[in-house]
Design a protein around this motif. Sequence first.
Motif, PDB file in Angstrom:
ATOM      1  N   ASP A  30       0.817  -1.222   0.000  1.00  0.00           N
ATOM      2  CA  ASP A  30       0.000   0.000   0.000  1.00  0.00           C
ATOM      3  C   ASP A  30       0.848   1.267   0.000  1.00  0.00           C
ATOM      4  O   ASP A  30       1.953   1.281   0.546  1.00  0.00           O
ATOM      5  N   GLY A  31       0.292   2.315  -0.594  1.00  0.00           N
ATOM      6  CA  GLY A  31       0.942   3.633  -0.533  1.00  0.00           C
ATOM      7  C   GLY A  31       1.467   4.129  -1.877  1.00  0.00           C
ATOM      8  O   GLY A  31       2.109   5.186  -1.933  1.00  0.00           O
ATOM      9  N   ARG A  34      -0.032   7.700  -2.781  1.00  0.00           N
ATOM     10  CA  ARG A  34       0.542   8.797  -1.990  1.00  0.00           C
ATOM     11  C   ARG A  34       1.980   9.086  -2.404  1.00  0.00           C
ATOM     12  O   ARG A  34       2.423  10.226  -2.440  1.00  0.00           O
ATOM     13  N   ARG A  81     -12.063   2.251  -8.207  1.00  0.00           N
ATOM     14  CA  ARG A  81     -11.205   3.389  -8.552  1.00  0.00           C
ATOM     15  C   ARG A  81     -11.542   3.899  -9.958  1.00  0.00           C
ATOM     16  O   ARG A  81     -12.148   3.180 -10.747  1.00  0.00           O
TER      17      ARG A  81
END
Length: 250
Positions: A30-31, A34, A81
């Motif tokens: 995850d991430g 960002r 998404r």
Amino acid sequence: MALFGKNKKDTDNSIDIRENLPAHVGIIMDGNGRWAKKRGLPRSAGHSAGAKTFRKITRYCSDIGIKYLTVYAFSTENWRRPDEEVNALMTLFKSYLEEALEDFKDDSIVVRFIGDKSQFNPALQKLMIENEESSKDRDGMVLNIAMNYGSRDEIVRAVKNICNDVQNGKISEASIDEKLVSDYLYTSGQPDPDLIIRPSGEYRISNFMLWQSAYTEFVIMNKLWPDFDKADLDEALNIFASRNRRYGGV
Ligand code: IPE
Ligand code: IPE
Ligand code: MG
């Protein structure tokens, strides 16, 4: 420096980690979004960077003797998404299945996909099956790539299959126990994960291995997945090695 790096000097600490190495590691990758946002890049650039990390960390896990690695690549909820992002992910998956997984041949890695393949386009499904077929007789680490994976979906599927098998007389209701339920999951025959790592600092499980993680140790790390490196994995293994697992006992 990575504790398991080629040039490392054995420290007491690393010996301890080796002795307490988890057999099965899960990673919620995850991430990526960002990471891209911080750099003013499109989210797809974060996914490409995350895919490189996946390649590096998978090989490292195999090198240090992890027996099973399960990586969460795309959840049943990730279809929510924007189309642009989902399409970019599908393109990335396709190029990985065509090229990068070839790499794992040298490491004798067995590649398996967990999740509902049927929602992917036929070309992608074919590549997934080809990768599973061509790697199934290897003797190295088992790599489960969770794609269109959701643990609730996995459990619903297991319940349906168990009902069918009771109805058609293949199994009896009396034979249903925890072991049998485990055998109807995508991870059938594999040990439960000992350790699940979630980079990017989120304290949630996001529908990953709900049944299998009953006694899993969790390590949450702040690094975003594209920045995650071997030293971060070592740190997670170090934390794991220091945990006292009691399984409800004393
Ligand atoms: C994980 O990174 C990759 C997938 C879920 C496909 P994210 O895309 O969730 O990144 P963040 O959480 O938005 O930063
Ligand atoms: C979990 O991450 C799924 C993957 C890493 C593939 P998400 O980014 O989808 O999870 P939430 O939405 O933050 O819970
Ligand atoms: Mg996320």
